[in-house]
Design a protein around this motif. Structure first.
Motif, PDB file in Angstrom:
ATOM      1  N   ASP A  85       0.796  -1.217   0.000  1.00  0.00           N
ATOM      2  CA  ASP A  85       0.000   0.000   0.000  1.00  0.00           C
ATOM      3  C   ASP A  85       0.835   1.277   0.000  1.00  0.00           C
ATOM      4  N   ASP A 110      -5.223   1.874  -1.941  1.00  0.00           N
ATOM      5  CA  ASP A 110      -6.337   1.250  -1.238  1.00  0.00           C
ATOM      6  C   ASP A 110      -6.221  -0.271  -1.333  1.00  0.00           C
ATOM      7  N   LYS A 116      -4.986   6.148  -3.430  1.00  0.00           N
ATOM      8  CA  LYS A 116      -5.983   6.941  -2.715  1.00  0.00           C
ATOM      9  C   LYS A 116      -5.461   8.330  -2.375  1.00  0.00           C
ATOM     10  N   SER A 117      -4.119   8.493  -2.329  1.00  0.00           N
ATOM     11  CA  SER A 117      -3.554   9.824  -2.110  1.00  0.00           C
ATOM     12  C   SER A 117      -2.116   9.863  -2.578  1.00  0.00           C
ATOM     13  N   GLU A 128      -6.300  13.562  -3.458  1.00  0.00           N
ATOM     14  CA  GLU A 128      -6.915  12.300  -3.078  1.00  0.00           C
ATOM     15  C   GLU A 128      -7.876  11.860  -4.178  1.00  0.00           C
ATOM     16  N   CYS A 129      -8.054  10.531  -4.305  1.00  0.00           N
ATOM     17  CA  CYS A 129      -8.862   9.976  -5.384  1.00  0.00           C
ATOM     18  C   CYS A 129      -9.974   9.088  -4.833  1.00  0.00           C
ATOM     19  N   SER A 130     -11.053   8.939  -5.608  1.00  0.00           N
ATOM     20  CA  SER A 130     -12.135   8.022  -5.260  1.00  0.00           C
ATOM     21  C   SER A 130     -12.524   7.219  -6.497  1.00  0.00           C
ATOM     22  N   TYR A 131     -13.051   5.989  -6.259  1.00  0.00           N
ATOM     23  CA  TYR A 131     -13.346   5.050  -7.340  1.00  0.00           C
ATOM     24  C   TYR A 131     -14.707   4.405  -7.121  1.00  0.00           C
TER      25      TYR A 131
END
Length: 265
Positions: A85, A110, A116-117, A128-131
């Motif tokens: 990670d 993640d 994620k960052s 930061e990212c989201s999926y």
């Protein structure tokens, strides 16, 4: 064109998404079919630059950038992987592993191996990212603002293809043909529509996107991008296996960018 910035002496890095334990079988199959890029050359009216990669298994561990029209312009990147990670990017200013190192970026992943960052200098969060559940990028939120660029981006997908990017008052629309994407170790959508070059001026992060670091590529090959008066079209050539060997990008002014890709056998 945004790719013109990549001819500046900026440092770039590539990273391949690590697979979660639940996806091991799919990952093994993908390794058997995915073609790994040895190099790619980008040519515009201003000149050309070449990018070379080396891997340890399916992970890039070395990257070199050289410019044919800027003398003495060669840079390398070393990549260290800690846990599943965490990774660390080290810029080395020489033809290979030299003495001067700087430009530290760290990434945190993640459970599915998606970023994620991204942190600059060990402590400062850059973005930061989201999926979604399919591993498709749906949002980027930047903690560090960059002049002239939005701080928040929304990504909209349909049938496995990224069709719109919305950021502040800007919307990029991407159209597709029927040709399916043959898996390679570069993100085709980043090479064509340059979706990460529209997010940040940091070449490191642009090239992270090239390697699928931020999730899935589109299922089909993009053929056109539109944003206001900006229009880009994309045409492709393929090798005997069906993988892309050449991309021709043309904008509304008639300027052409050629991307030529070579693979490891």
């Amino acid at each position: 064109m945004l790719l013109k910035r990549l001819f500046l002496p900026c440092i770039v890095i590539l990273f391949v998404v690590l697979s979660g334990c639940s996806k091991n079988e799919n990952s093994d199959n993908e390794r058997e079919t995915k073609k790994f890029v040895r190099s790619f050359r980008v040519t515009t009216q201003y000149g050309s630059s070449e990018f070379r990669l080396k891997y340890d298994g399916d992970k890039p561990v070395w990257f070199q950038y050289t410019s044919a029209y800027q003398k003495n312009n060669a840079y390398c990147i070393g990549i260290d992987y800690y846990r599943n990670d965490v990774f660390h990017m080290l810029h080395i200013d020489d033809s290979e592993y030299g003495d001067m190192a700087y430009g530290m970026f760290d990434g945190f992943l993640d459970d599915n191996g998606l970023v994620k960052s991204v942190v600059i200098g060990l402590v400062r969060v850059f973005f930061e990212c989201s999926y979604d559940r399919s591993g498709q990028l749906v949002g980027i939120s930047k903690s560090m603002s960059e002049r002239g660029l939005p701080d928040n981006y929304t990504y909209i997908w349909e049938n496995g293809n990224l069709v719109r990017i919305v950021a502040d008052e800007q919307t990029w629309t991407i159209e597709y043909g029927k040709k399916r994407n043959v898996p390679i170790s570069l993100n085709v959508l980043s090479l064509t529509a340059e979706i990460f070059a529209r997010v940040t001026k940091y070449c490191n992060c642009i090239f992270l996107g090239y390697a699928g670091f931020f999730g899935a590529d589109s299922r089909n090959l993009p053929k056109r991008l539109v944003c206001g008066d900006t229009v880009e079209t994309y045409e492709y050539q393929f090798d005997s296996s069906g993988a892309i060997s050449k991309i021709e990008k043309r904008n509304e002014s008639g300027e052409v960018t050629i991307i030529e890709i070579e693979y490891y056998i």
